[in-house]
Write an enzyme that holds these catalytic residues in place. Structure first.
Site, PDB file in Angstrom:
ATOM      1  N   CYS A  71      46.183  40.120  40.458  1.00  0.00           N
ATOM      2  CA  CYS A  71      45.395  38.993  39.963  1.00  0.00           C
ATOM      3  C   CYS A  71      45.353  37.829  40.956  1.00  0.00           C
ATOM      4  CB  CYS A  71      45.911  38.567  38.588  1.00  0.00           C
ATOM      5  SG  CYS A  71      44.696  37.629  37.629  1.00  0.00           S
ATOM      6  N   HIS A 105      45.270  43.878  35.486  1.00  0.00           N
ATOM      7  CA  HIS A 105      46.679  43.874  35.107  1.00  0.00           C
ATOM      8  C   HIS A 105      47.184  45.275  34.749  1.00  0.00           C
ATOM      9  CE1 HIS A 105      47.580  39.517  34.951  1.00  0.00           C
ATOM     10  NE2 HIS A 105      46.266  39.438  34.824  1.00  0.00           N
ATOM     11  N   GLU A 165      50.160  46.195  34.294  1.00  0.00           N
ATOM     12  CA  GLU A 165      51.254  46.120  33.315  1.00  0.00           C
ATOM     13  C   GLU A 165      50.715  46.041  31.889  1.00  0.00           C
ATOM     14  OE1 GLU A 165      49.920  42.029  33.279  1.00  0.00           O
ATOM     15  OE2 GLU A 165      50.151  43.500  34.897  1.00  0.00           O
TER      16      GLU A 165
END
Length: 373
Positions: A257, A343, A345
């Site tokens: 990001c 993202h 995760e």
């Protein structure tokens, strides 16, 4: 809930447009850039994501608060959004493992919320007119006074916010006897990123955003990580310089990001503010290297300049967003360095992209083998 009849409240946009609703019972006003997230679940993770610092969140799911809150579902130490706009705010919750209701959670942190808003109309308006500053008011302040106050709120473009959410002191995460050591630069790091690294046998030392390269290097890491975070990346000149030193060290680097944007800037690629950013857990991305599509979790309002990237001799695009063809991932040809705009995760979100953490570990193993050869 303290009120039998909830007070009227308004959302005032910078262009003068007003949306009406009701206060959930917390009096005051709050300012920020208004944006929307299209995820249908994971509101607590969204509220505590440091990348949302300075933003007023519009929830597209019509029901917020219906499953309460749980301390295991936070991405930082506190609520990071400036305020919440929603359709139906649930004061009651029905999930068995909830620890509290959302109202108490907001009241404890004085988070201003307006409900009973026509969020479909609001999101359509933002999509047509772009992200802009706004104010939620639940205390009866006049519209004219709110307009004056709102005119003094700085725009997100050019605004440095990583310093507002980064840790002030270094800290460790994971097992100190783990196989790999990672120096992570905290620009607004999410907790689930650390969890993903730790479960892949990494011991992470998390450093403040303004840490110099020599301090990061002193941990003797096997790899460097540049985290997500809020705000415009271009004002982070010191961080960009540190990223250049990290890349030059030939140690594996992974950026997510804001970290992805910093790597682009460190290579001379500009970034720009998007008309509307990508925020949600259903964003389609194409992996150019594998030819496979991924459904991803995204949260960003800035992007790397694709035209400049395509002309760069040492960078190549690895992923792109299928909705608008913006850059979603890149890697360096001459260095062990890669990054993604989204993202992996995914907290909340799908797990299609979690393999990227495995790739980072593979890069570290390959680098260590070269050193030992």
């Amino acid at each position: 809930m303290k009120y039998t009849t909830r007070p009227q409240a308004i959302l005032l946009l910078a262009d003068g447009t007003i949306f009406y609703g009701k206060s959930i019972g917390i009096s005051g006003k709050t300012f920020g850039e208004v944006c929307f997230n299209t995820g249908m679940t994971g509101y607590q993770e969204i509220f505590t994501d440091p990348s949302y610092f300075g933003q007023i969140m519009v929830a597209t799911n019509p029901h917020i608060g219906n499953y309460g809150v749980n301390s295991d579902e936070v991405e930082s130490e506190k609520i990071m959004i400036s305020g919440l706009v929603c359709k139906n705010f649930s004061f009651n919750h029905s999930r068995p493992d909830s620890e509290s209701n959302l109202y108490d959670y907001f009241e404890n942190q004085n988070l201003i919320c307006i409900s009973d808003v026509d969020t479909r109309a609001l999101v359509s308006y933002i999509r047509d007119n772009g992200a802009q500053n706004a104010v939620i008011c639940t205390d009866g302040t006049s519209v004219e006074e709110l307009k004056t106050l709102l005119s003094n709120v700085p725009n997100m473009e050019g605004l440095e916010l990583a310093s507002k959410v980064s840790t002030t002191e270094p800290y460790f995460f994971g097992n100190e006897n783990a196989t790999f050591k990672i120096s992570a630069l905290d620009l607004g790091i999410k907790r689930n990123i650390l969890r993903n690294l730790a479960k892949r046998d990494c011991y992470i030392k998390v450093f403040p955003y303004d840490t110099n390269f020599e301090t990061l290097k002193a941990f003797n890491p096997d790899g460097y990580f540049l985290s997500n975070g809020p705000g415009d990346p271009e004002p982070l000149e010191q961080v960009i310089g540190v990223a250049q030193e990290i890349i030059a060290s030939d140690t594996p680097v992974f950026g997510i990001c804001l970290g992805h944007q910093i790597i682009g800037l460190a290579n001379g690629i500009s970034t720009y503010k998007m008309f509307n950013g990508h925020r949600g857990i259903n964003h389609p991305v194409m992996n150019i290297l594998t030819g496979k599509g991924e459904i991803t979790s995204q949260n960003h309002g800035f992007a790397v300049n694709r035209e400049e990237l395509e002309k760069h001799n040492d960078l190549e695009i690895t992923h792109y967003h299928l909705n608008d063809n913006t850059v979603a991932g890149m890697k360096m040809k001459s260095k062990n360095c890669f990054s993604v705009q989204y993202h992996p995760e995914a907290s909340p979100g799908p797990h299609d992209s979690s393999y990227l953490f495995d790739e980072f570990i593979s890069n570290i193993k390959w680098s260590k083998e070269l050193q030992q050869a």
